[in-house]
Design an enzyme around this catalytic site. Structure first.
Site, mmCIF file in Angstrom:
data_model
loop_
_atom_site.group_PDB
_atom_site.id
_atom_site.type_symbol
_atom_site.label_atom_id
_atom_site.label_comp_id
_atom_site.label_asym_id
_atom_site.label_seq_id
_atom_site.Cartn_x
_atom_site.Cartn_y
_atom_site.Cartn_z
ATOM 1 N N HIS A 158 -11.384 -8.560 41.642
ATOM 2 C CA HIS A 158 -10.835 -9.685 42.380
ATOM 3 C C HIS A 158 -10.326 -8.776 43.467
ATOM 4 C CE1 HIS A 158 -8.731 -12.729 44.308
ATOM 5 N NE2 HIS A 158 -8.585 -13.436 43.542
ATOM 6 N N SER A 161 -6.711 -9.818 44.985
ATOM 7 C CA SER A 161 -5.484 -10.084 44.006
ATOM 8 C C SER A 161 -4.185 -9.319 44.029
ATOM 9 C CB SER A 161 -5.807 -9.720 42.650
ATOM 10 O OG SER A 161 -5.098 -10.251 41.494
ATOM 11 N N ASP A 219 -3.307 -12.158 36.075
ATOM 12 C CA ASP A 219 -3.418 -12.999 34.864
ATOM 13 C C ASP A 219 -4.347 -14.253 35.310
ATOM 14 O OD1 ASP A 219 -1.427 -11.522 33.550
ATOM 15 O OD2 ASP A 219 0.145 -12.604 34.146
ATOM 16 N N PHE A 221 -6.918 -14.342 37.254
ATOM 17 C CA PHE A 221 -8.087 -13.900 37.323
ATOM 18 C C PHE A 221 -8.455 -13.735 35.767
ATOM 19 C CE2 PHE A 221 -11.391 -10.442 38.359
ATOM 20 C CZ PHE A 221 -12.358 -11.366 39.017
ATOM 21 N N SER A 322 -0.100 -10.154 40.549
ATOM 22 C CA SER A 322 1.420 -10.109 40.991
ATOM 23 C C SER A 322 2.522 -10.061 40.112
ATOM 24 C CB SER A 322 1.799 -11.729 41.756
ATOM 25 O OG SER A 322 0.930 -11.748 42.721
#
Length: 595
Positions: A158, A161, A219, A221, A322
């Site tokens: 990702h 992300s 989390d 993704f 994150s």
């Protein structure tokens, strides 16, 4: 230098020059490498040698278990440095010699944080090329004997992300996979839902050609990839819906009587009922432009079976999000290198997965079943409002959650709802709904058993395919009122802002959800609860307005004003919802947090 090999025990021994250490006697046996310094200064000194009053070397042996090593590499002719003697000004400089070299790659634990793993490299040198080749061959043979290590992986990255570092993080850890001779098929996503579509469309035959799938992201993704696998393949009877219960005659009695068994189906039968989860018939049908995932997809070829649980096929997660709560709970460190090492070394743990079934999206909508799977957490009210509010401030990056959380906290919205849950026999340390009055001082510390490496709780029972005994034959209890939040934790959900997580003693594979109901309360008390969450060793669940129930399944029905659900960081609207947990449904490349 001499080489000795015992043909019976297959023990190999030679003298080598170890970079920055000096001459060592290196020994290889069936499960480890070990060496000891050849002390040229004082052969009779067992504790070490000295020069100019300085202690130089230890006579103790250094050992590398093959289970901790992931690669050996011949690097041809080059420099081997001798040790620097002393550390004061005018110290004796170590000399450098040229010879044939090979390196052994392994990992070491941080001295201050054992769950944090770092790569460690040892370079050995020898004047004889044949000796180096022999040792590389023998070490490679021993590494190949280690079972459970992946050879081929499908990787989704990702790029946006967290702080937008997904590609950079993969570039940092990719050399570890190359050295470990793990083949990787890397797909960088460019839109939301792309990984879900690819995982749904890939055939079981192609999927079984991989040892696992990795997510380089957060989390949410990971949840997308998890749902891509499970929605089209996992078959299970749905849990009871909220409308399938009859309340007892006594209005104040919270016992429920189950009425009937309906809505029996599978995720596969209803996977496209929601726009959130809609999956095209085939990815190849979109032929305007060729996309990378097309190379792995063949929807027409569905030969082969894919079973759950599946110990061989594992998920892996390289943290780039994150919060990265799943990585924190499964490896103990929010560190890409640590996760990569867990993966190439073939570590494995089982992970509970919650199946979330939405019966109705809103009060006025028709009944329309939609399914979602969660690996960490599903929350309503405060948790959903924070995600909804944070979507307005994506430009802020991860800081948007702090800002959105503050705004939602100040609004202090409560939502009326009815929650039913399965009553389970549980231990005294985690009694269902246990609470301590908030103004009588700090609660007494309970004996909380956190999930760790080789966890005794997770390994007490065999992995089960479905929740047993039958949920429809279980005793159900009810809680109704105004709630600031309704949450269901599959795992502890540790993160940097909640070091112990939402539930400190939640386990990775014990077959239970932790249902947390935060009743409407003064804002000051709710702030106290949140500060306990943020404190190491805090007790956020020990309040009068907090209900904590350890259960295998629950149902939810909103009454009046509605919020939205947050499922592993993704929004999910539901007026009526049910959830059940499947013990050890999937396997992860992880070993659990170190003590």
């Amino acid at each position: 230098m001499e080489r000795h090999e015992d043909e019976d025990s297959r023990i190999l021994n030679s003298n080598f020059d170890l970079d920055h250490v000096g001459e060592v006697s290196l020994t290889l046996n069936s499960d480890e490498l070990s060496w000891i310094k050849v002390d040229s200064f004082n052969k009779n000194n067992d504790t070490g040698s000295s020069c100019l009053g300085k202690q130089l070397v230890s006579r103790r042996s250094t050992t590398i278990k093959f289970s901790d090593a992931y690669a050996v590499e011949f690097i041809d002719w080059g420099v081997i440095h001798e040790p620097v003697l002393g550390n004061a000004p005018g110290r004796l400089l170590g000399r450098a010699s040229e010879m044939f070299r090979f390196t052994v790659h392994c990992f070491r634990r941080s001295k201050t944080q054992p769950s944090l793993w770092k790569t460690s490299i040892y370079t050995f040198g020898h004047k004889d090329l044949g000796t180096c080749h022999l040792w590389v061959t023998r070490i490679n043979f021993s590494l190949n004997m280690e079972v459970g290590r992946p050879k081929s992986l499908l990787v989704f990255v990702h790029p946006r992300s967290g702080k937008g570092n997904g590609c950079r993080i993969w570039d940092e850890v990719a050399p570890i996979f190359r050295l470990a001779q793990v083949r990787t098929k890397v797909l960088v996503t460019h839109r939301a839902g792309q990984a879900l579509d690819a995982m749904s469309a890939i055939s079981n035959r192609v999927l079984n050609s991989y040892d696992g799938v990795l997510a380089v992201g957060g989390d949410g993704f990971f949840n997308e990839i998890l749902n891509g696998l499970l929605l089209s393949r996992h078959k299970a009877t749905y849990p009871p819906s909220p409308t399938e219960f009859s309340h007892s005659v006594n209005k104040d009695d919270n016992n429920l009587v189950y009425l009937k068994e309906t809505h029996v189906g599978t995720s596969e039968q209803n996977e496209g009922s929601s726009h959130l989860l809609s999956i095209p018939e085939t990815i190849k049908s979109q032929t305007k432009n060729h996309r990378p995932e097309d190379d792995i997809c063949n929807s027409a070829d569905q030969e082969g079976n894919f079973h759950f649980p599946n110990e061989r096929f594992r998920f892996g997660l390289i943290p780039a999000g994150s919060t990265d709560a799943i990585v924190m709970c499964t490896t103990g460190a929010r560190d890409p290198t640590t996760s990569a090492l867990h993966i190439v070394l073939g570590k494995r743990i089982s992970l509970d997965i919650a199946q979330i079934v939405r019966w109705k999206a809103t009060f006025t909508s028709k009944e329309e079943i939609s399914v979602r799977y969660a690996a960490s957490f599903a929350g309503y009210g405060f948790y959903g409002d924070v995600i909804t509010e944070s979507e307005k401030y994506r430009w802020m990056g991860p800081k948007r959650y702090d800002y959105a959380g503050t705004k939602v906290f100040l609004k202090h919205s409560a939502y009326e709802a009815e929650v039913t849950y399965v009553e389970d026999i549980i231990d005294d340390n985690i009694s269902a709904g246990s609470r301590t009055k908030p103004f009588l001082g700090p609660p007494k510390k309970s004996e909380r058993v956190a999930c760790r490496v080789k966890c005794g709780v997770c390994n007490t029972k065999p992995v089960q395919i479905s929740a047993e005994p039958n949920l429809h034959e279980s005793k159900w209890l009810r809680s109704r009122g105004k709630f600031l939040s309704v949450g269901a934790a599959v795992i502890a959900c540790r993160n940097e802002k909640a070091p112990d997580g939402l539930v400190a003693d939640a386990h990775l594979s014990d077959g239970f959800l932790h249902l947390i109901l935060i009743k409407d309360c003064p804002r000051a008390l709710y702030l106290w609860h949140l500060t306990q969450l943020a404190r190491k060793g805090g007790h956020p669940l020990k309040f009068d307005f907090v209900e904590h129930h350890k259960t295998r399944a629950f149902t939810f029905r909103s009454i009046g004003k509605e919020s939205v659900w947050n499922v592993d960081g993704e929004l999910f609207s539901a007026h009526q919802l049910s959830a059940q947990v499947f013990r050890g449904l999937v396997s992860l490349f992880a070993a659990g947090p170190e003590v």
